[in-house]
Design an enzyme around this catalytic site. Structure first.
Site, mmCIF file in Angstrom:
data_model
loop_
_atom_site.group_PDB
_atom_site.id
_atom_site.type_symbol
_atom_site.label_atom_id
_atom_site.label_comp_id
_atom_site.label_asym_id
_atom_site.label_seq_id
_atom_site.Cartn_x
_atom_site.Cartn_y
_atom_site.Cartn_z
ATOM 1 N N ARG A 237 54.936 46.908 33.244
ATOM 2 C CA ARG A 237 54.620 46.710 31.915
ATOM 3 C C ARG A 237 55.179 47.644 30.903
ATOM 4 N NH1 ARG A 237 53.578 42.404 33.957
ATOM 5 N NH2 ARG A 237 51.632 41.042 33.702
ATOM 6 N N ASP A 261 62.715 45.942 33.539
ATOM 7 C CA ASP A 261 62.331 44.495 33.824
ATOM 8 C C ASP A 261 61.416 44.065 32.726
ATOM 9 O OD1 ASP A 261 62.857 41.937 34.719
ATOM 10 O OD2 ASP A 261 60.697 41.908 35.910
ATOM 11 N N GLU A 266 58.724 43.289 24.070
ATOM 12 C CA GLU A 266 59.686 42.118 24.795
ATOM 13 C C GLU A 266 59.282 40.500 24.410
ATOM 14 O OE1 GLU A 266 58.325 42.580 28.965
ATOM 15 O OE2 GLU A 266 57.521 40.829 28.911
ATOM 16 N N HIS A 298 61.921 40.401 32.457
ATOM 17 C CA HIS A 298 60.705 40.144 33.011
ATOM 18 C C HIS A 298 60.967 39.041 33.986
ATOM 19 C CE1 HIS A 298 56.186 40.950 32.294
ATOM 20 N NE2 HIS A 298 56.597 40.588 33.613
HETATM 21 P P1 NAI Z 1 47.635 45.481 42.416
HETATM 22 O O1 NAI Z 1 46.438 45.361 41.555
HETATM 23 O O2 NAI Z 1 47.810 45.346 43.906
HETATM 24 O O3 NAI Z 1 48.003 47.161 42.246
HETATM 25 C C1 NAI Z 1 47.769 48.011 41.036
HETATM 26 C C2 NAI Z 1 47.477 49.373 41.813
HETATM 27 O O4 NAI Z 1 47.660 50.195 40.754
HETATM 28 C C3 NAI Z 1 46.537 49.777 42.408
HETATM 29 O O5 NAI Z 1 46.496 50.292 43.664
HETATM 30 C C4 NAI Z 1 45.407 50.511 41.360
HETATM 31 O O6 NAI Z 1 44.755 51.458 41.954
HETATM 32 C C5 NAI Z 1 46.640 51.191 40.765
HETATM 33 N N1 NAI Z 1 46.332 51.862 39.325
HETATM 34 C C6 NAI Z 1 45.215 51.392 38.646
HETATM 35 N N2 NAI Z 1 45.205 52.383 37.541
HETATM 36 C C7 NAI Z 1 46.121 53.140 37.792
HETATM 37 C C8 NAI Z 1 46.504 54.318 37.240
HETATM 38 N N3 NAI Z 1 45.877 54.577 35.959
HETATM 39 N N4 NAI Z 1 47.279 55.106 37.708
HETATM 40 C C9 NAI Z 1 47.859 55.017 38.709
HETATM 41 N N5 NAI Z 1 47.689 54.019 39.420
HETATM 42 C C10 NAI Z 1 46.638 52.981 39.037
HETATM 43 O O7 NAI Z 1 48.881 45.063 41.548
HETATM 44 P P2 NAI Z 1 50.547 44.493 41.741
HETATM 45 O O8 NAI Z 1 50.205 43.050 42.280
HETATM 46 O O9 NAI Z 1 51.022 45.810 42.643
HETATM 47 O O10 NAI Z 1 51.108 44.462 40.482
HETATM 48 C C11 NAI Z 1 51.102 45.805 39.592
HETATM 49 C C12 NAI Z 1 51.770 45.440 38.256
HETATM 50 O O11 NAI Z 1 52.882 44.897 38.129
HETATM 51 C C13 NAI Z 1 50.845 44.518 37.635
HETATM 52 O O12 NAI Z 1 49.648 45.168 36.944
HETATM 53 C C14 NAI Z 1 51.748 43.832 36.436
HETATM 54 O O13 NAI Z 1 51.547 44.683 35.499
HETATM 55 C C15 NAI Z 1 53.143 43.893 37.155
HETATM 56 N N6 NAI Z 1 53.741 42.763 37.377
HETATM 57 C C16 NAI Z 1 55.007 42.780 36.990
HETATM 58 C C17 NAI Z 1 55.652 41.667 37.419
HETATM 59 C C18 NAI Z 1 57.120 41.233 37.090
HETATM 60 O O14 NAI Z 1 57.658 40.112 36.901
HETATM 61 N N7 NAI Z 1 57.933 42.124 36.531
HETATM 62 C C19 NAI Z 1 55.230 40.397 38.114
HETATM 63 C C20 NAI Z 1 53.908 40.844 38.680
HETATM 64 C C21 NAI Z 1 53.080 41.811 38.437
#
Ligand code: NAI
Length: 335
Positions: A237, A261, A266, A298
């Site tokens: 993000r 991205d 944005e 994005h």
């Molecule tokens: P996920 O929920 O599988 O993994 C997120 C990880 O971050 C978890 O292991 C969690 O413990 C960790 N986490 C939470 N708070 C944290 C902190 N303060 N410091 C370090 N780690 C922390 O999520 P996923 O599916 O891997 O997605 C990650 C992020 O990617 C989403 O939150 C979203 O913002 C972004 N995203 C971007 C997309 C794009 O098109 N560019 C599409 C989908 C998601």
């Protein structure tokens, strides 16, 4: 169920219409191009639910208006939910569901696309050779093999990325507030503290959610810890990075390249063709002026497979809500 969609593009309508008309769902869907904001929440009048994406604003004011009109569900057609005031939704009795994973590979592979392009200057070579310039001056890259990647957050997307980076022969350091040591052993990575990750990584990639804790985690203090020449990737993000600090880091050559991205402001630009306008955002304009910065709008999620999964999971979420059954993909305040 009548569902009003906000922030839609033609490809959203196509993927949702294809599935919605196949006999399984058959919801009454109304599409709007504009983002959900407090000013146009009125468009949801008469709807049971709204369906929103990353740049829609479901803050307390919007949610109050939705609740007053009888809206009972906010269905996010994305994974992140930082744009929804969950506390306000709970207080107003509005359920929130999301699509926790539609294709972690799509985003992970996009991060790799940014990394390879920036490292080997593919974006610059593309323009040069079209202009008959076949010189290599300024295009020197580095081997990823043997280098160290620092991955922040080790969820679904990060794990897909780590698999690819290990394939390149990179050492992987990771940080997560909930480290999974079993996964680390299996994947052959090491969890370290954030400062150590910043100090040792040649490539840093952000895959944690945007929370109060992670907002502006990349700032002038943390950039000062990084290796000179580090490649910084953000497909998470925009507000994970303080953009003005990043610009300073790029000017001082501490950051060797940035693949973005997402961008903290944005919403006014991404997903729109603004090429007829004068850019009003000086920070974005400065970012775009660096030849070692690649901005994509994005689009990490944007694969055929992901679009289909998004539509299917969102419609399943709405159907489960309509049936009053348990909501597998509910997002709850404080959970
Ligand atoms: P996920 O929920 O599988 O993994 C997120 C990880 O971050 C978890 O292991 C969690 O413990 C960790 N986490 C939470 N708070 C944290 C902190 N303060 N410091 C370090 N780690 C922390 O999520 P996923 O599916 O891997 O997605 C990650 C992020 O990617 C989403 O939150 C979203 O913002 C972004 N995203 C971007 C997309 C794009 O098109 N560019 C599409 C989908 C998601």
């Amino acid at each position: 169920m009548k569902i009003v969609f906000f922030g839609t593009q033609p490809y959203d309508r196509e993927s949702f219409d294809t599935l919605n008309s196949n006999g399984t769902y058959g919801f009454d869907i109304v599409y709007h191009h504009s983002h959900l904001t407090p000013d146009n929440a009125i468009l949801a009048r008469g709807a049971d639910g709204v369906c929103i994406f990353v740049n829609d604003t479901a803050n307390r004011e919007t949610i109050g208006q939705l609740a007053a009109m009888g809206v009972k569900l906010i269905a996010l057609r994305c994974a992140g939910f930082n744009n929804v005031d969950l506390k306000a939704a709970a207080e107003c009795g509005i359920g929130v569901v999301r699509v926790p994973a539609y294709s972690p590979h799509a985003v992970a592979e996009h991060a790799v696309a940014l990394l390879l392009a920036l490292d080997r200057k593919v974006h610059r070579a593309y323009w040069r050779t079209r202009d008959g310039n076949f010189s290599l001056h300024g295009l020197l890259g580095f081997d990823l093999y043997g280098k160290t990647a620092g991955i922040v957050g080790t969820g679904r997307i990060a794990r897909a990325l780590i698999g690819i980076l290990k394939g390149f022969g990179m050492e992987v350091l990771a940080y997560d507030i909930h480290p999974d040591e079993h996964y680390a052993r299996e994947a052959g990575i090491a969890y370290v503290g954030l400062d150590e990750l910043y100090r040792r990584a040649d490539v840093i990639s952000l895959h944690c959610p945007l929370t109060e804790q992670t907002r502006y985690m990349i700032n002038s203090d943390t950039i000062a810890l990084m290796k000179p020449g580090v490649v910084l990737l953000n497909t998470g993000r925009g507000q994970l990075i303080h953009t003005e600090a990043l610009i300073e880091g790029l000017k001082q050559r501490r950051i060797g390249a940035a693949g973005l991205d997402v961008y903290e402001e944005e919403a006014g630009y991404f997903y729109e063709d603004t090429s007829d306008r004068i850019m009003g955002d000086d920070v974005l304009a400065r970012l775009l002026s660096f030849n070692n910065v690649l901005v994509t709008s994005h689009q990490g999620f944007f694969t055929r497979e992901a679009l289909e999964n998004i539509a299917r999971t969102t419609l399943d979420n709405i159907r489960a809500f309509a049936a009053g059954g348990p909501l597998a993909n509910e997002v709850r305040f404080g959970a």
